[in-house]
Design a protein around this motif. Sequence first.
Motif, PDB file in Angstrom:
ATOM      1  N   UNK A 136       0.815  -1.210   0.000  1.00 54.27           N
ATOM      2  CA  UNK A 136       0.000   0.000   0.000  1.00 54.27           C
ATOM      3  C   UNK A 136       0.849   1.261   0.000  1.00 54.27           C
ATOM      4  N   UNK A 137       2.139   1.092   0.141  1.00 54.35           N
ATOM      5  CA  UNK A 137       3.005   2.267   0.257  1.00 54.35           C
ATOM      6  C   UNK A 137       2.941   3.198  -0.945  1.00 54.35           C
ATOM      7  N   UNK A 194       0.213   2.543   9.650  1.00 55.92           N
ATOM      8  CA  UNK A 194       1.475   2.074   9.100  1.00 55.92           C
ATOM      9  C   UNK A 194       2.653   2.494   9.980  1.00 55.92           C
ATOM     10  N   UNK A 195       2.632   3.722  10.440  1.00 56.16           N
ATOM     11  CA  UNK A 195       3.733   4.203  11.274  1.00 56.16           C
ATOM     12  C   UNK A 195       3.794   3.461  12.606  1.00 56.16           C
ATOM     13  N   UNK A 196       2.614   3.146  13.154  1.00 55.29           N
ATOM     14  CA  UNK A 196       2.604   2.475  14.453  1.00 55.29           C
ATOM     15  C   UNK A 196       3.132   1.062  14.349  1.00 55.29           C
ATOM     16  N   UNK A 197       2.866   0.444  13.209  1.00 55.10           N
ATOM     17  CA  UNK A 197       3.223  -0.962  13.095  1.00 55.10           C
ATOM     18  C   UNK A 197       4.668  -1.193  12.694  1.00 55.10           C
ATOM     19  N   UNK A 198       5.224  -0.271  11.924  1.00 59.62           N
ATOM     20  CA  UNK A 198       6.542  -0.553  11.384  1.00 59.62           C
ATOM     21  C   UNK A 198       7.474   0.631  11.594  1.00 59.62           C
ATOM     22  N   UNK A 245      10.205   5.781   9.791  1.00 56.98           N
ATOM     23  CA  UNK A 245      11.387   6.508   9.339  1.00 56.98           C
ATOM     24  C   UNK A 245      11.182   7.017   7.915  1.00 56.98           C
ATOM     25  N   UNK A 246      10.634   6.133   7.089  1.00 55.98           N
ATOM     26  CA  UNK A 246      10.404   6.494   5.701  1.00 55.98           C
ATOM     27  C   UNK A 246       9.505   7.716   5.604  1.00 55.98           C
ATOM     28  N   UNK A 283       6.557  13.987   5.999  1.00 56.41           N
ATOM     29  CA  UNK A 283       5.149  14.047   6.356  1.00 56.41           C
ATOM     30  C   UNK A 283       4.833  15.194   7.303  1.00 56.41           C
ATOM     31  N   UNK A 284       5.762  15.475   8.198  1.00 53.44           N
ATOM     32  CA  UNK A 284       5.459  16.456   9.255  1.00 53.44           C
ATOM     33  C   UNK A 284       5.077  17.826   8.685  1.00 53.44           C
TER      34      UNK A 284
END
Lengths: 827, 151
Positions: free
Chosen positions: A175-176, A201-205, A210-211, A218-219
């Motif tokens: 899904x990236x 996605x961020x919480x899981x990996x 980092x990506x 993103x910020x």
Amino acid sequence: MPAPIRLRELIRTIRTARTQAEEREMIQKECAAIRSSFREEDNTYRCRNVAKLLYMHMLGYPAHFGQLECLKLIASQKFTDKRIGYLGAMLLLDERQDVHLLMTNCIKNDLNHSTQYVQGLALCTLGCMGSSEMCRDLAGEVEKLLKTSNSYLRKKAALCAVHVIRKVPELMEMFLPATKNLLSEKNHGVLHTSVVLLTEMCERSPDMLLHFRKVCLLVPQLVRILKNLIMSGYSPEHDVSGISDPFLQVRILRLLRILGRSDDDSSEAMNDILAQVATNTETSKNVGNAILYETVLTIMDIKSESGLRVLAINILGRFLLNNDKNIRYVALTSLLKTVQTDHNAVQRHRSTIVDCLKDLDVSIKRRAMELSFALVNGNNIRGMMKELLYFLDSCDPEFKADCASGVFLAAEKYAPSKRWHIDTIMRVLTTAGSYVRDDSVPNLIQLITNSVEMHAYTVQRLYKALLDDISQQPLVQVSSWCIGEYGDLLVSGQCEEEEPIQVTEDEVLDVLEGLLVSNLSTPVTRGYSLTAIMKLSTRFSSINRIKKVVSIYGSSIDVELQQRAVEYNALFKKYDHMRNDWYFPLPALLERMPIMEKTASNGPTEIMQTNGETEPSVPDTKHLPLVTQPANQANDLLDLLGGNDVVPVIQTTLPTKPASAGGELLDLLGDLSLSGGLAPAPSVPVSQPPFLLDGLSSQPLFNDTSAAIPPMTAYSKNGLKIEFTFERANPNPNIAVITIHATNTTEADMTEFVFQAAVPKTFQLQLLSPSSNIVPALNQGSVTQVIRVLNPQKQQLRMRVKLTYTHKGSPVQDLAEVNNFPPQSWQ
Amino acid sequence: MMHFLLLFSRQGKLRLQKWFTPIPEREKKKIVRDMTTMVLGRKPRSCNFLHWKDLKIVYKKYASLYFCCGLDAEENELLALEVLHRYVELLDKYFGNVCELDIIFNFEKAYFILDEFLLGGEVQETSKQVVSRSIEASDMLQEVSERPCSR
């Protein structure tokens, strides 16, 4: 066959039923009709029948015979059928049905349907209850829809993707690519669901995190979107009480939290927007406070500058003064989380927090109590304790045990004077004495023992309390122990702190005997009283009376009392010389208890020494006291170890021992079993949790031995980390004392935590009781436990550990080998 | 995420149950029983948040109906109240001054509306108008595709 009755008709009819039986009859009749209709494969009315079935299912009646019919409806071309069919599937089917898989093909077709509302139905069903197999099969379709320009479908596809990732985390990668331009959408629905997807996605990996942080930047994007939401004018479509799309704002704040956590650059980039939201959000309605709450959580979790943190805590302070209970509750919960890290800032709101103790709401009271205990320190102890004791008096029974324990702990840490300490203990025992935890009794006894100059005062106050009320067992136990120990001070009227009372030996013995016969006394309490009476035989002169009492209980029905009485009798007869030291140079059995030195570090070992307890330090190590455990526990470990090369470890609490010095004494009294006998107090405090092992530092206890052994991490997995710290037991250098510290970095507590260990045969191992069996979340505390390893052959120390705990409702079990012991620990 | 959403009356009768995680039927019944007991047992002026196992429970009473949802521990409870309120507003818009009877007799519509608002335990659309329009369009589609005999 007449047309089946309509749904609304059925509902109306069922509601006229006056009794449960009547209702059941109607339902059964209708079910029978529906069943025969299903058998006839009637397409026209299938939809109607399934709808009725769903209604009856909601009332609690079985509807499993409709599952296949739902599939047929889903496969139909009519939108009405599909709508009811998918609804039925979501209500009647769950992963465990085989029928589930048959849906996959239908859903696949519908995901590619020409009508977006049909596609929507399919996405919704897949996203709510798709099994892992279905998700695997259909992930590709979902990914395709994630890239469509149709915002109606795109937002549903995003949440469907979230579900797929939850079910099959390995599919996250695919899904990236589709997430690349999700945030440039204008449509709020798509934006919201995209933020949810990115959050997942961020919480899981960590790699994904980092990506997104470094590559996709993103910020800044999120900051921009948030800024637009706040600055833009009134938007009727997304407005809630004057705030533009609060749902989206909160989700963005949450994602920012994850991105900013432990990353300085990201945290810096979001500083301004957080300050802006924190100061500009309207707080008159719940929706504004919801956003502020999320902002505070974010500020506290990222690497924010101190000014921002103070702002956050002040917001929480304002929340505490809000009329709305929900907001007060949320504030207390958040303050509890931050009190460790921002202690001083939270202290400023102490008086407000203490006021919340008087709140009517139970949840708020509990939070306020926990927070109050966290805020107690050396400076505010007197004031805080007054409030907390008042709370203890007036609170509901469900709080009393926790409050009492908290008071003891706080008093122990910060007592300004010994007298104050004793008075506080007395207050708790007399007002909430029956709610005090059982393990507090030995702790209190130890505290009292150590306050040498207060002995007379203490025993006098306890005696007076006993005269008033003998129903509260912990109070009675502590009192009888003290009377047994310091009865001589009592009758001699030596009290300095207050007016000494006139008490005769007979009066004291009356009281103690009264405890023995009272219906209110538990067997444990009776044991305490009998022992106390016995001890007074060396302090009082009315020995005959004591002898009489003791011999009466030699034939008591209670086995424990009987055993004690028989042993004490034996002391009178055969070993009279041992009761006091006229003939024997060794310290006598019933002499005054020595002071148990408390030091800041590893309590148990030290205590054992000054008590004159000799256990493992005695060269004849075969006397290592191993209390046999129930067979199943030993078997567990044998299974764990699988082989013959290890000795099962037995978890013990220290057995009670007489306060005497030599192994010689043990030999002498060989025929007299003194187990469970005379002095329950001295060894038991060792096994006690927070009080004694609190404030453990890993500094070596004994300066004369070799340099401090470095601590090591024995186990670190799934958020559970176990560290070993070492000391050496003096004088026997063959014994290593290891303290395990278990901490938990996940967000949920680990409950029912049990640590077991096994060592090779050449070693012997003893596990003392743990400090508790809950490892609090987010490193808010730790569980400590002491292990003593005897290593006479100086072999390399190896250990196998087994951990069991419950985390987020499910049991977890793990085995591990620990081989990386530092050489100093076994050389 | 939201794990479940339940609607029940003052007498504990279930009016809607939406589950976002796979749970066996027996377990569902137990959860419903626990929720109704806990929520109905709350004193009138208590706060709207509870703890149950490792979930946060947020509930709100609207007229004779209790709206009760179970959330993960990291969810924002105050926002959950807004979510429940939004759902009530959507129902109100659709039914016009919605009351419990509307939901009893048109439970399937209540589900359809919910499915346009929440998906997989998360909010899918934050605009009231968009949700309402989707429901209207779906209803229209239903009418068009239906044969003369109605349900």
